[in-house]
Design a protein around this motif. Structure first.
Motif, PDB file in Angstrom:
ATOM      1  N   ALA A   1       0.837  -1.214   0.000  1.00  0.00           N
ATOM      2  CA  ALA A   1       0.000   0.000   0.000  1.00  0.00           C
ATOM      3  C   ALA A   1       0.862   1.251   0.000  1.00  0.00           C
ATOM      4  O   ALA A   1       0.589   2.217  -0.726  1.00  0.00           O
TER       5      ALA A   1
ATOM      6  N   LEU B   1       2.313   1.702  -3.538  1.00  0.00           N
ATOM      7  CA  LEU B   1       1.295   2.102  -4.522  1.00  0.00           C
ATOM      8  C   LEU B   1       0.943   3.572  -4.325  1.00  0.00           C
ATOM      9  O   LEU B   1       0.792   4.324  -5.296  1.00  0.00           O
ATOM     10  N   THR B   2       0.846   3.998  -3.064  1.00  0.00           N
ATOM     11  CA  THR B   2       0.559   5.405  -2.800  1.00  0.00           C
ATOM     12  C   THR B   2       1.697   6.291  -3.293  1.00  0.00           C
ATOM     13  O   THR B   2       1.476   7.347  -3.898  1.00  0.00           O
TER      14      THR B   2
ATOM     15  N   SER C   1       3.581   5.768  -5.717  1.00  0.00           N
ATOM     16  CA  SER C   1       3.531   5.875  -7.174  1.00  0.00           C
ATOM     17  C   SER C   1       2.596   7.005  -7.586  1.00  0.00           C
ATOM     18  O   SER C   1       2.841   7.687  -8.582  1.00  0.00           O
ATOM     19  N   MET C   2       1.512   7.190  -6.788  1.00  0.00           N
ATOM     20  CA  MET C   2       0.623   8.309  -7.108  1.00  0.00           C
ATOM     21  C   MET C   2       1.322   9.641  -6.827  1.00  0.00           C
ATOM     22  O   MET C   2       1.313  10.543  -7.667  1.00  0.00           O
TER      23      MET C   2
ATOM     24  N   ALA D   1       3.796  10.502  -9.428  1.00  0.00           N
ATOM     25  CA  ALA D   1       3.165  10.908 -10.689  1.00  0.00           C
ATOM     26  C   ALA D   1       2.648  12.346 -10.583  1.00  0.00           C
ATOM     27  O   ALA D   1       2.709  13.105 -11.548  1.00  0.00           O
TER      28      ALA D   1
ATOM     29  N   HIS E   1       8.576   4.495 -10.403  1.00  0.00           N
ATOM     30  CA  HIS E   1       7.433   3.645 -10.772  1.00  0.00           C
ATOM     31  C   HIS E   1       7.880   2.218 -11.025  1.00  0.00           C
ATOM     32  O   HIS E   1       7.209   1.261 -10.649  1.00  0.00           O
TER      33      HIS E   1
ATOM     34  N   ASP F   1       8.231   0.379  -7.945  1.00  0.00           N
ATOM     35  CA  ASP F   1       6.904   0.022  -7.453  1.00  0.00           C
ATOM     36  C   ASP F   1       6.371  -1.211  -8.185  1.00  0.00           C
ATOM     37  O   ASP F   1       5.827  -2.135  -7.577  1.00  0.00           O
TER      38      ASP F   1
END
Lengths: 545, 93, 210
Positions: C71, C74-75, C77-78, C81, C191, C194
């Motif tokens: 988690a 993944l966060t 990666s946001m 971005a 990324h 990730d």
């Protein structure tokens, strides 16, 4: 703009070239000029070549007599491993891309430098750091696994300096990846106006194909080395048979890199030879587009064939069949190249200066090496000659007969461009012929030895093999002389040689349109791109002044 | 941070993040349901979808030129060669 | 800052420079795919050969820590971005904040990982003499676990260093993120790290739960 080629080669003409841009040690060690980095690589790979060559000399002395001579069995293991590791990972793989490739790629496409000059310098430091680790393990006592590092011997049992060597290969591998990355990006983005993909010289295409392999195969080797180191240092490897580890899996990983690596070691040579043959036959290359597709084809199909190194390893018979078939397939593009070189020569105005002799030697030796490769791709024959001198002879015909001939051809062809000086053509031609003879003298007997059943990697052998081994060792003396000769006449040329002028061979190609040696930023004016590469016109009067 | 979310242009990233977390939870929960071989297949299929979301939305591959896509495809293709030919041995032992 | 200063001498213009760095990073990531690919091939071959041992071994992995870390990444990666999006829009400050958030998430991952590693070792899950699981093939799984997560963690540490450097450079206005691809290129690398975890998570933590 003044045509640089038309200027007389005066003293002023040598002013402001890349060699005179700085004379301090720092100006070399911190340079980001691709031409200077190429010179750094020439120095380092030459050093590794002679270290590997010294090991080869020890091998040939030991094999002069059937019984144990100057080396013990263990010492012999360490010497042939050293020879293989140094020659493959620190000489043959980097040598052409990082020396001639680095020097010529930006010149040939009309660029000022490669895309990432600092990364280019970093590659050299990585290759030096890797080489230093390998040399450390040599001085500390050597490594006895063979250059193939087969597990579980390398990962558990070998009592030699496997970890340091593997770390060296890992580090140098990243140098190789960085070079490949640089070349691919450079070819994609920095071509001069008008230099379309199908106007690229074939040497550039060969570097592109090579870089593709470097990028996509080297990381697997790097991880394989990590796995060996992890098993030796932390005991967490995955190849320990007691825990269910599979030695054949190691071989798959190793050859996924190491077979394509064979093409790293031959494709750039093919590019060099194409440049030389077109120039001295004064002919446009026959079937340019087929040559391009063949290069890319070899690079891609080269990834499909690694299992032919494992026919007797215990891999499944079905897999062996598949790999055997795919191996025959890779012969097709290779044959296209040989046919096209021959067709290029047909009705050409052929002259035979030293580079041409090396190039023609390449074609002959590569053909012989390639055809014996077909023997080995064929399952039943391979089982007869596996692990014999037949295999040794085969890959030396490709790597030494092929690649080293091409490298020497390229060095002789572009020496006037790199240094701005001419060398003695008669000495050079003598060395070229000597190399061809010495090479065949050394390695042809090994085909016979292998066919008769002499296994590789043994320091002693039955007396009936002696005559062929003596022939081979005698040939190696000739070969060594041929390798040492250029050191002499190149040094003489560099110090006292005649000025070369920008285009001594009257060759096409952008690299010949700038001064020799080239100025720091390669071209004084944006280069003109000819319509097609190899625009030679046989039968017409030469444009030479 | 409020300014970050007020812009509608940020929605793709936030939506992708929500989707990724949902997929992760689905994968986690599914692995406690006895499906036999299906467990591994479901886990990997979900991971594949997550990867595509990251690559195409967050890494902006769909906005990029042809060459980045080609490079990404080359990585995938060569990995596929690696798997296929290695398993041509292990599956037929 | 003039455009001219942002262009390295081997390039003609910004578009060419941008294209070069973009191809460069994607080609590098293709290399990385094959780097981790070698480990995935090992994992696949051994899982195919020893399915039962792999399920039994994976059951011992700490799924709570693994999930929390998934988690976190993944966060991150946001957020990374978002840093790119902000940078492209010329909002260097916001971009820097997003980078810092990413670094914090990455550090959080490493902290969780450190607790997990300590627990694993105390639990006798490091292959070798003190290993506690039964069939010897479970050691293969755990060897792969240590190597895969270890190599991944090294990549993450490199990523944290890179993002911190860029954060500092942005603060000093050393470059303009509208013209310069440094942020984008580094974020693509993040990324990728990730994505590696997206695959490691189901391979190392989820098998054998049902």
């Amino acid at each position: 703009m003044t045509d640089i080629a038309a200027l007389p080669p005066t003293r002023a003409g040598l002013h402001g070239n890349y060699l005179s841009a700085g004379h301090t040690v720092a100006s070399w060690l911190f340079t980001t000029d691709h031409k200077r980095i190429a010179i750094l690589y020439i120095a380092s790979t030459t050093l590794f070549f002679f270290i590997g060559g010294a090991a080869a000399t020890l091998i040939r002395i030991e094999l002069f007599t059937p019984d144990s001579g100057i080396l013990t069995a263990d010492g012999y293991n360490r010497v042939f491993t050293l020879h293989g590791v140094i020659m493959v990972f620190f000489f043959l793989v980097p040598v052409v891309p990082s020396t001639l490739g680095n020097f010529l790629l930006p010149l040939m496409i009309g660029a000022r430098d490669v895309a990432f000059p600092k990364i280019n310098l970093l590659s050299w430091y990585l290759s030096i750091a890797g080489g230093a680790l390998a040399l450390y393990s040599l001085l500390a006592g050597g490594i006895d696994t063979g250059w193939t590092f087969y597990t579980p011997y390398s990962s558990i049992y070998s009592n030699s300096f496997v970890t340091a060597t593997a770390a060296g290969i890992f580090v140098a591998g990243f140098g190789s990846i960085a070079t490949g990355l640089n070349f691919i990006v450079t070819i994609h983005t920095l071509r001069a106006r008008g230099m379309t993909w199908f106007r690229l010289p074939l040497f550039v295409w060969s570097l592109y194909a090579t870089s593709l392999i470097m990028l996509l195969a080297t990381p697997v080797l790097a991880m394989t080395m990590v796995l060996i180191i992890a098993e030796r240092v932390f005991g967490i490897g995955v190849f320990d048979p007691e825990r269910g580890g599979d030695p054949i899996l190691f071989q798959h990983l190793f050859w996924f890199y190491s077979h394509p690596a064979v093409y790293i070691m031959i494709l750039p040579g093919m590019g060099i030879v194409t440049e030389i043959i077109t120039c001295f036959a004064r002919r446009r290359v026959f079937g340019y587009e087929f040559m391009v597709y063949a290069l890319i084809g070899i690079a891609v199909i080269g990834f499909f064939v690694w299992g032919h190194h494992m026919f007797v390893s215990g891999q499944s018979g079905y897999a062996s069949l598949v790999f055997s078939f795919l191996s025959f397939l890779v012969a097709v593009p290779s044959a296209i190249k040989v046919f096209n070189w021959t067709a290029t020569l047909y009705r050409g105005e052929i002259t035979f200066p030293a580079p041409m002799l090396y190039a023609l030697g390449f074609v002959g030796l590569f053909t012989l090496g390639g055809l014996t490769g077909l023997f080995l791709a064929s399952l039943p024959v391979d089982i007869h000659v596996t692990q014999t001198y037949f295999v040794v002879a085969h890959f030396h015909y490709i790597m030494v007969g092929g690649m080293v001939s091409a490298l020497f051809g390229g060095l002789h062809f572009w020496w006037p461009k790199i240094t701005g000086k001419l060398y003695s053509d008669s000495f050079a031609r003598f060395a070229a012929v000597l190399m061809f003879l010495g090479f065949n003298f050394t390695f042809f007997p090994q085909f016979i030895l292998g066919y008769l059943g002499m296994p590789r990697r043994y320091h002693a052998y039955p007396p009936e093999f002696q005559v062929w081994n003596v022939l081979s060792s005698a040939g190696a003396v000739i070969l060594a002389a041929a390798y040492l000769m250029p050191l002499g006449y190149f040094a003489w040329s560099f110090l006292w040689g005649e000025r070369a002028g920008s285009n001594p061979w009257d060759a096409t190609g952008l690299e010949w349109q700038t001064a020799s040696p080239p100025p720091e930023h390669n071209f004084e004016a944006p280069p003109q791109v000819p319509e097609v590469p190899y625009d030679y016109h046989p039968g017409r009067e030469s444009a030479r002044d | 941070m409020k300014a970050l979310f007020r812009k509608s242009a940020l929605l793709p990233e936030v939506a992708a993040w929500v989707g990724l977390l949902v997929l992760m939870v689905v994968s986690l929960v599914s692995s406690y349901v006895p499906l036999g071989l299906g467990n591994g297949i479901a886990n990997l299929a979900i991971a594949g979808v997550q990867m595509l979301v990251v690559v195409f939305v967050l890494m902006h591959l769909k906005e990029g030129g042809a060459l980045p896509r080609l490079a990404a495809a080359a990585g995938a293709f060569w990995l596929a060669i690696f798997f296929t030919l290695t398993f041509s041995d292990f599956l037929t032992r | 800052m003039t455009d001219q200063a942002a262009i390295a001498e081997q390039f003609d213009d910004l578009a060419q420079q941008r294209e070069a760095t973009e191809i460069g990073i994607w080609a590098f990531l293709a290399t990385e795919v094959l780097f981790f690919g070698a480990l995935l091939v090992c994992y696949a071959v051994y899982r195919y050969q020893y399915p039962a041992a792999f399920l039994a071994a994976a059951r011992e992995a700490n799924v709570v820590f693994g999930t929390v870390n998934a988690a976190l990444l993944l966060t991150s990666s946001m957020t990374v971005a978002l840093a790119v999006r902000m940078g492209r829009a010329g909002q260097a400050r916001l971009s820097g904040h997003a980078l810092l958030a990413t670094v914090a998430l990455g550090l959080g991952f490493l902290v969780v990982k450190a607790f997990e590693y300590t627990g694993d070792i105390q639990d006798g899950l490091f292959p070798g003499p003190g290993f506690r699981l039964a069939p010897p093939q479970t050691q293969i799984f755990w060897s792969l676990y240590w190597i895969m997560t270890g190599v991944h963690a090294l990549h993450l540490i490199v990523g944290i260093g890179v993002l911190l450097t860029i954060f500092v450079l942005l603060r000093r206005s050393a470059f303009d993120p509208r013209h310069n691809t440094t942020v984008e290129v580094s974020c693509l690398y993040w990324h990728f790290v990730d994505i590696v975890w997206i695959f490691l998570y189901p391979l190392l933590y989820l098998p054998g739960r049902s």
